[in-house]
Enzyme design. Structure first.
Site, PDB file in Angstrom:
ATOM      1  CG  ASN A  30      -9.797 -12.621  34.776  1.00 40.36           C
ATOM      2  OD1 ASN A  30     -10.118 -12.070  35.817  1.00 40.36           O
ATOM      3  ND2 ASN A  30     -10.606 -12.705  33.744  1.00 40.36           N
ATOM      4  CB  CYS A  45     -15.116 -12.756  32.637  1.00 34.90           C
ATOM      5  SG  CYS A  45     -15.102 -11.004  32.269  1.00 34.90           S
ATOM      6  CD  GLU A  68     -20.073  -7.226  36.978  1.00 30.85           C
ATOM      7  OE1 GLU A  68     -19.869  -7.834  35.910  1.00 30.85           O
ATOM      8  OE2 GLU A  68     -20.898  -6.304  37.078  1.00 30.85           O
ATOM      9  N   GLY A 110     -15.780 -12.833  40.285  1.00 27.65           N
ATOM     10  CA  GLY A 110     -15.109 -14.136  40.390  1.00 27.65           C
ATOM     11  C   GLY A 110     -16.060 -15.251  40.024  1.00 27.65           C
ATOM     12  CD  GLU A 151     -15.709 -18.778  32.954  1.00 24.02           C
ATOM     13  OE1 GLU A 151     -16.240 -18.925  34.075  1.00 24.02           O
ATOM     14  OE2 GLU A 151     -15.213 -17.704  32.574  1.00 24.02           O
TER      15      GLU A 151
HETATM   16  P1  NAD Z   1     -10.109 -15.949  42.386  1.00 21.76           P
HETATM   17  O1  NAD Z   1      -9.744 -17.369  42.693  1.00 21.76           O
HETATM   18  O2  NAD Z   1      -9.045 -14.916  42.350  1.00 21.76           O
HETATM   19  O3  NAD Z   1     -11.243 -15.546  43.418  1.00 21.76           O
HETATM   20  C1  NAD Z   1     -11.866 -14.281  43.402  1.00 21.76           C
HETATM   21  C2  NAD Z   1     -11.814 -13.680  44.787  1.00 21.76           C
HETATM   22  O4  NAD Z   1     -12.570 -14.472  45.679  1.00 21.76           O
HETATM   23  C3  NAD Z   1     -10.402 -13.590  45.351  1.00 21.76           C
HETATM   24  O5  NAD Z   1     -10.179 -12.290  45.847  1.00 21.76           O
HETATM   25  C4  NAD Z   1     -10.378 -14.640  46.418  1.00 21.76           C
HETATM   26  O6  NAD Z   1      -9.525 -14.315  47.504  1.00 21.76           O
HETATM   27  C5  NAD Z   1     -11.809 -14.711  46.877  1.00 21.76           C
HETATM   28  N1  NAD Z   1     -12.143 -16.035  47.400  1.00 21.76           N
HETATM   29  C6  NAD Z   1     -11.766 -17.232  46.897  1.00 21.76           C
HETATM   30  N2  NAD Z   1     -12.276 -18.250  47.649  1.00 21.76           N
HETATM   31  C7  NAD Z   1     -13.004 -17.667  48.633  1.00 21.76           C
HETATM   32  C8  NAD Z   1     -13.803 -18.164  49.716  1.00 21.76           C
HETATM   33  N3  NAD Z   1     -13.926 -19.474  49.934  1.00 21.76           N
HETATM   34  N4  NAD Z   1     -14.411 -17.272  50.519  1.00 21.76           N
HETATM   35  C9  NAD Z   1     -14.285 -15.955  50.321  1.00 21.76           C
HETATM   36  N5  NAD Z   1     -13.541 -15.427  49.310  1.00 21.76           N
HETATM   37  C10 NAD Z   1     -12.921 -16.258  48.478  1.00 21.76           C
HETATM   38  O7  NAD Z   1     -10.803 -15.836  40.968  1.00 21.76           O
HETATM   39  P2  NAD Z   1     -11.783 -16.846  40.246  1.00 21.76           P
HETATM   40  O8  NAD Z   1     -13.030 -16.984  41.017  1.00 21.76           O
HETATM   41  O9  NAD Z   1     -11.062 -18.055  39.779  1.00 21.76           O
HETATM   42  O10 NAD Z   1     -12.087 -15.944  38.948  1.00 21.76           O
HETATM   43  C11 NAD Z   1     -12.433 -16.511  37.755  1.00 21.76           C
HETATM   44  C12 NAD Z   1     -13.933 -16.415  37.532  1.00 21.76           C
HETATM   45  O11 NAD Z   1     -14.305 -15.054  37.566  1.00 21.76           O
HETATM   46  C13 NAD Z   1     -14.350 -16.918  36.175  1.00 21.76           C
HETATM   47  O12 NAD Z   1     -15.565 -17.607  36.287  1.00 21.76           O
HETATM   48  C14 NAD Z   1     -14.549 -15.650  35.366  1.00 21.76           C
HETATM   49  O13 NAD Z   1     -15.441 -15.771  34.285  1.00 21.76           O
HETATM   50  C15 NAD Z   1     -15.071 -14.726  36.416  1.00 21.76           C
HETATM   51  N6  NAD Z   1     -14.816 -13.348  36.050  1.00 21.76           N
HETATM   52  C16 NAD Z   1     -15.861 -12.531  35.853  1.00 21.76           C
HETATM   53  C17 NAD Z   1     -15.632 -11.232  35.468  1.00 21.76           C
HETATM   54  C18 NAD Z   1     -16.773 -10.290  35.229  1.00 21.76           C
HETATM   55  O14 NAD Z   1     -16.509  -9.098  35.102  1.00 21.76           O
HETATM   56  N7  NAD Z   1     -18.001 -10.734  35.181  1.00 21.76           N
HETATM   57  C19 NAD Z   1     -14.344 -10.769  35.296  1.00 21.76           C
HETATM   58  C20 NAD Z   1     -13.296 -11.647  35.526  1.00 21.76           C
HETATM   59  C21 NAD Z   1     -13.528 -12.934  35.916  1.00 21.76           C
END
Ligand code: NAD
Length: 456
Positions: free
Chosen positions: A115, A243, A210, A188, A332
């Site tokens: 994001n 997020c 995070e 993530g 979320e």
């Molecule tokens: P995403 O799908 O891009 O995944 C994040 C990372 O995890 C990627 O690099 C991906 O390759 C890796 N990944 C995915 N599946 C995996 C697996 N099975 N095994 C190992 N690695 C794996 O992003 P997302 O998770 O959809 O991100 C959105 C979430 O992140 C939301 O919940 C959002 O609130 C949160 N977020 C938090 C922050 C913060 O700063 N706290 C910032 C942005 C987003």
């Protein structure tokens, strides 16, 4: 997968070379990182446009300048941050001096989401480098253009012995997680966070997670106009894919009509009548998320917006009236749909929040100091803003991170340096004055020791 093993081997050698124990070397790498970003600003903006339809303005303030600002702050303060801190010592072992020496963990793995695909990968990197670590970066495969630009920048500006980029998806991340890193920083969702933490446990590697969650926004202020304006801005920035975006609004039923009418006015003021044609308004990252967010419109009453176009992954800024069991309230939202839940009073609103997981952020629009202090005291969340939304993360003096389901650990500014530094306790003794009281034989010494200790 050899690329991953080689990258890790190379960084092991850097650590053994002790190169990054030098503050000037760290500054050199940070300056190179700044140069890589500023030289290639246009390419970064275009990649973000392609991945998320992000406007130049939002890319600049929330991705590019955000990281550059953190680099500048680290460069300016690094000598001070990295200096050993003298702390008080007890007289027991006089003469003695005690210090805290920050030292790098070693190799850091940084895994980021889609994001804010630039900022969320490079911002932690600034702290990791400032603290003297090497890093392997794993950008999100869901923002492929940004991942490509990042890979190219590091390939041309920074030696992989300091920072390596590994692109790819689950398979590559799984192999990365099998390597022995000294610190893992993951941003993530909570499901993958559990995979990361289990992998880290095998080597007792410390982690920062995070994560996200449903960040509530309680509105009880009489100033519904400014409240609506600030909520609309925070919610629809990056098309709701932030997020810390306000996930839902809690307000009294008698305020609902006026609040929604202010929201409509501000949405039109910000994005005009043709929102889909306005380049300041972003797009949903992919069809899977588009379908998920659109499905929230099926069982809620649409109060504003509700236009969707799958071919462009466009969802207009939308406000819905929801209930506790509406689909929009089960997870979320992470998109441009803002549910309103009606409540009776502050007590009721706070209890609604406490019934759910601890959020990454919580917001409250309140008029009296008593109400504000009560909200701050009773609601636990990663961060909090009173009478505004999302602005807390722009202050690098505030640690940014979650609590409970929204994560663990916090960074930004000096907090990033501290996060990526082990605080080593060091006592320096001298050979002067040898007190034999602590050595055996102990016979006859206990009473004296008790007396001395009670006086200290
Ligand atoms: P995403 O799908 O891009 O995944 C994040 C990372 O995890 C990627 O690099 C991906 O390759 C890796 N990944 C995915 N599946 C995996 C697996 N099975 N095994 C190992 N690695 C794996 O992003 P997302 O998770 O959809 O991100 C959105 C979430 O992140 C939301 O919940 C959002 O609130 C949160 N977020 C938090 C922050 C913060 O700063 N706290 C910032 C942005 C987003």
């Amino acid at each position: 997968m050899d690329q991953i093993i080689n990258a890790v081997d190379l960084q092991n050698k850097t650590i053994r070379s002790k190169e990054l124990l030098s503050i000037s070397k760290r500054k050199e790498v940070l300056l190179k990182l700044k140069e890589a970003i500023t030289d290639n600003e246009e390419e970064i903006v275009l990649a973000l446009k392609s991945d998320l339809g992000k406007s130049r303005f939002e890319s600049y303030i929330s991705e590019i300048d955000f990281v550059v600002h953190e680099i500048d702050m680290a460069l300016k303060n690094l000598d001070k941050w990295a200096a050993p801190k003298k702390v008080r010592s007890s007289l027991t072992f006089f003469p003695v001096r005690s210090y805290i020496y920050p030292e790098p963990y070693g190799k850091v793995l940084i895994i980021s989401p889609w994001n804010y695909p630039f900022q969320l990968l490079l911002d932690p990197l600034v702290g990791a480098l400032a603290a003297g670590n090497t890093a392997v970066l794993k950008p999100s495969e869901l923002a492929p253009e940004t991942a490509k630009v990042i890979e190219k920048l590091f390939g041309s500006y920074i030696d992989p012995k300091y920072v390596a980029v590994v692109t790819g998806a689950v398979e590559e991340t799984t192999v990365l997680l099998e390597q022995h890193f000294d610190y893992i920083f993951y941003t993530g969702n909570g499901a993958v966070a559990r995979i990361v933490m289990s992998a880290a446990a095998k080597n007792l590697t410390p982690v920062t997670l995070e994560l996200g969650g449903k960040s509530p926004c309680l509105v009880l202020s009489k100033n519904l106009d400014i409240s609506a304006k600030r909520i609309i801005w925070g919610k629809f920035f990056n098309a709701g894919q932030t997020c810390v975006a306000p996930d839902y609004v809690l307000l009294k039923s008698e305020d609902r009509a006026e609040f929604v009418s202010h929201c409509k006015k501000w949405i039109e003021h910000f994005f005009g009548a043709n929102i889909q044609g306005n380049e300041d308004y972003g797009r949903i990252i992919n069809e899977r998320h588009f379908d998920r967010i659109s499905s929230y419109l099926e069982d809620a009453e649409i109060l504003c917006g509700g236009d969707v176009d799958r071919s462009e992954k466009y969802i207009s800024p939308t406000i819905v009236l929801a209930q506790r069991d509406s689909s929009a309230m089960q997870e979320e939202i992470f998109g441009p749909v803002l549910p309103i839940i009606e409540i009776d009073n502050l007590e009721n609103g706070i209890n609604y929040i406490l019934d759910n997981d601890k959020p990454l952020a919580s917001y409250a629009f309140l008029d009296t100091d008593e109400e504000k202090e009560r909200f701050i005291r009773e609601v636990s969340s990663g961060g909090m803003v009173i009478n505004d939304t999302i602005v807390h993360l722009s202050n690098p003096n505030l640690p940014f991170g979650g609590v409970g389901e929204s994560g663990m650990g916090a960074y930004h500014g000096k907090h990033s340096f501290e996060l990526f530094s082990h605080k080593k306790s060091v006592m320096k003794r001298s050979f002067l004055f040898e007190n034999s009281l602590r050595y055996p034989p102990y016979k006859g010494k206990l009473d004296l020791i008790r007396k001395i200790l009670s006086m200290l």
